[in-house]
Design a protein around this motif. Structure first.
Motif, mmCIF file in Angstrom:
data_model
loop_
_atom_site.group_PDB
_atom_site.id
_atom_site.type_symbol
_atom_site.label_atom_id
_atom_site.label_comp_id
_atom_site.label_asym_id
_atom_site.label_seq_id
_atom_site.Cartn_x
_atom_site.Cartn_y
_atom_site.Cartn_z
ATOM 1 N N ARG A 1 -6.570 3.605 -20.698
ATOM 2 C CA ARG A 1 -6.074 4.573 -19.714
ATOM 3 C C ARG A 1 -6.162 4.065 -18.284
ATOM 4 O O ARG A 1 -5.537 4.626 -17.397
ATOM 5 N N SER A 2 -6.934 3.012 -18.052
ATOM 6 C CA SER A 2 -7.020 2.481 -16.686
ATOM 7 C C SER A 2 -5.649 2.043 -16.185
ATOM 8 O O SER A 2 -5.379 2.124 -14.983
ATOM 9 N N LEU A 3 -4.779 1.607 -17.092
ATOM 10 C CA LEU A 3 -3.424 1.221 -16.682
ATOM 11 C C LEU A 3 -2.657 2.420 -16.127
ATOM 12 O O LEU A 3 -1.877 2.277 -15.184
ATOM 13 N N ILE A 4 -2.880 3.585 -16.708
ATOM 14 C CA ILE A 4 -2.188 4.790 -16.238
ATOM 15 C C ILE A 4 -2.575 5.076 -14.796
ATOM 16 O O ILE A 4 -1.730 5.432 -13.970
ATOM 17 N N TYR A 5 -3.844 4.886 -14.472
ATOM 18 C CA TYR A 5 -4.339 5.206 -13.127
ATOM 19 C C TYR A 5 -4.041 4.129 -12.089
ATOM 20 O O TYR A 5 -3.996 4.428 -10.895
ATOM 21 N N THR A 6 -3.860 2.912 -12.534
ATOM 22 C CA THR A 6 -3.615 1.825 -11.577
ATOM 23 C C THR A 6 -2.147 1.422 -11.507
ATOM 24 O O THR A 6 -1.577 1.352 -10.419
ATOM 25 N N ILE A 7 -1.542 1.182 -12.647
ATOM 26 C CA ILE A 7 -0.159 0.695 -12.674
ATOM 27 C C ILE A 7 0.840 1.841 -12.571
ATOM 28 O O ILE A 7 1.896 1.694 -11.956
ATOM 29 N N CYS B 1 3.580 0.776 -17.242
ATOM 30 C CA CYS B 1 2.271 0.646 -17.896
ATOM 31 C C CYS B 1 2.397 -0.063 -19.240
ATOM 32 O O CYS B 1 1.571 -0.917 -19.581
ATOM 33 N N LEU B 2 3.431 0.285 -20.003
ATOM 34 C CA LEU B 2 3.624 -0.342 -21.304
ATOM 35 C C LEU B 2 3.972 -1.822 -21.176
ATOM 36 O O LEU B 2 3.571 -2.636 -22.014
ATOM 37 N N CYS B 3 4.677 -2.185 -20.123
ATOM 38 C CA CYS B 3 4.994 -3.592 -19.877
ATOM 39 C C CYS B 3 3.711 -4.379 -19.613
ATOM 40 O O CYS B 3 3.491 -5.440 -20.206
ATOM 41 N N LEU C 1 7.913 -6.720 -9.877
ATOM 42 C CA LEU C 1 7.044 -6.159 -8.839
ATOM 43 C C LEU C 1 5.859 -5.421 -9.450
ATOM 44 O O LEU C 1 4.725 -5.532 -8.965
ATOM 45 N N THR C 2 6.107 -4.682 -10.513
ATOM 46 C CA THR C 2 5.028 -3.953 -11.185
ATOM 47 C C THR C 2 4.008 -4.931 -11.774
ATOM 48 O O THR C 2 2.797 -4.747 -11.601
ATOM 49 N N TYR C 3 4.485 -5.968 -12.431
ATOM 50 C CA TYR C 3 3.570 -6.959 -12.990
ATOM 51 C C TYR C 3 2.824 -7.692 -11.870
ATOM 52 O O TYR C 3 1.626 -7.971 -11.992
ATOM 53 N N GLY C 4 3.514 -7.990 -10.789
ATOM 54 C CA GLY C 4 2.862 -8.625 -9.635
ATOM 55 C C GLY C 4 1.768 -7.745 -9.059
ATOM 56 O O GLY C 4 0.692 -8.240 -8.682
ATOM 57 N N MET C 5 2.001 -6.427 -9.009
ATOM 58 C CA MET C 5 0.979 -5.494 -8.542
ATOM 59 C C MET C 5 -0.226 -5.520 -9.468
ATOM 60 O O MET C 5 -1.373 -5.512 -9.017
ATOM 61 N N TYR C 6 0.032 -5.580 -10.761
ATOM 62 C CA TYR C 6 -1.068 -5.682 -11.735
ATOM 63 C C TYR C 6 -1.900 -6.936 -11.479
ATOM 64 O O TYR C 6 -3.130 -6.882 -11.467
ATOM 65 N N ARG C 7 -1.221 -8.045 -11.255
ATOM 66 C CA ARG C 7 -1.945 -9.310 -11.011
ATOM 67 C C ARG C 7 -2.799 -9.217 -9.733
ATOM 68 O O ARG C 7 -3.916 -9.704 -9.688
ATOM 69 N N LEU C 8 -2.239 -8.596 -8.693
ATOM 70 C CA LEU C 8 -2.991 -8.406 -7.461
ATOM 71 C C LEU C 8 -4.215 -7.511 -7.666
ATOM 72 O O LEU C 8 -5.302 -7.806 -7.181
ATOM 73 N N LEU C 9 -4.030 -6.414 -8.379
ATOM 74 C CA LEU C 9 -5.132 -5.486 -8.625
ATOM 75 C C LEU C 9 -6.201 -6.108 -9.518
ATOM 76 O O LEU C 9 -7.372 -5.813 -9.365
ATOM 77 N N ARG C 10 -5.783 -6.947 -10.434
ATOM 78 C CA ARG C 10 -6.731 -7.604 -11.339
ATOM 79 C C ARG C 10 -7.653 -8.551 -10.586
ATOM 80 O O ARG C 10 -8.818 -8.704 -10.927
ATOM 81 N N ARG C 11 -7.132 -9.159 -9.539
ATOM 82 C CA ARG C 11 -7.938 -10.098 -8.729
ATOM 83 C C ARG C 11 -8.899 -9.385 -7.794
ATOM 84 O O ARG C 11 -9.897 -9.950 -7.381
ATOM 85 N N ALA C 12 -8.579 -8.147 -7.445
ATOM 86 C CA ALA C 12 -9.408 -7.406 -6.468
ATOM 87 C C ALA C 12 -10.718 -6.932 -7.059
ATOM 88 O O ALA C 12 -10.974 -6.855 -8.179
#
Length: 143
Positions: free
Chosen positions: A22-28, A74-76, A132-143
């Motif tokens: 569910r963390s993907l729902i709240y972040t992505i 989120c599913l991507c 862009l969505t995947y790029g945002m995920y990568r950025l958030l993962r590094r933070a």
């Protein structure tokens, strides 16, 4: 119809699939929704597409911007985390999925195109949005 197809059904499916992550729902989800809002505002302003009922203008996009687009985003990302597929192939597959779903809406008259917009540009815009969505995920993962 927009609320059911664009919001309720996607969230029912998405929550079931993402029940263990569910963390993907709240972040992505919010990031994908923001990207959808931005793209649809530009597309509506440029008169590239319209969603019925047309008399509501951009409000007709609301169920999709808050439903199917964040869920598919989120599913991507979920698929990228769980599968061994190359990320570029995955982004293309999700862009094709979104384009196919939209073409069904075009066939049923729920979405109409104007000013030279077509399925190719739809795919290209979805490819940018998915990237862009995947790029945002990568950025958030590094933070």
């Amino acid at each position: 119809m927009n609320v059911w197809l664009g919001f309720c059904l996607p969230w029912l499916i998405g929550i079931y699939i993402l029940r263990d992550d569910r963390s993907l729902i709240y972040t992505i989800g919010p990031a994908a929704s923001f990207i959808a809002f931005a793209f649809n505002e530009i597309g509506y302003f440029r008169q590239w597409w319209q969603v019925t009922p047309e008399q509501f203008g951009v409000l007709s996009f609301l169920p999709y911007n808050l439903g199917v687009f964040p869920v598919l985003g989120c599913l991507c990302v979920f698929s990228a985390r769980k599968s061994k597929l190359n990320i570029f192939l995955l982004l293309i597959l999700f862009s094709l999925l979104k384009t196919g779903l939209e073409m069904i809406l075009v066939l049923f008259g729920k979405v109409s195109y104007g000013h030279g917009w077509n399925a190719f540009w739809t795919f290209f815009s979805y490819l940018i949005a998915c990237s862009l969505t995947y790029g945002m995920y990568r950025l958030l993962r590094r933070a």
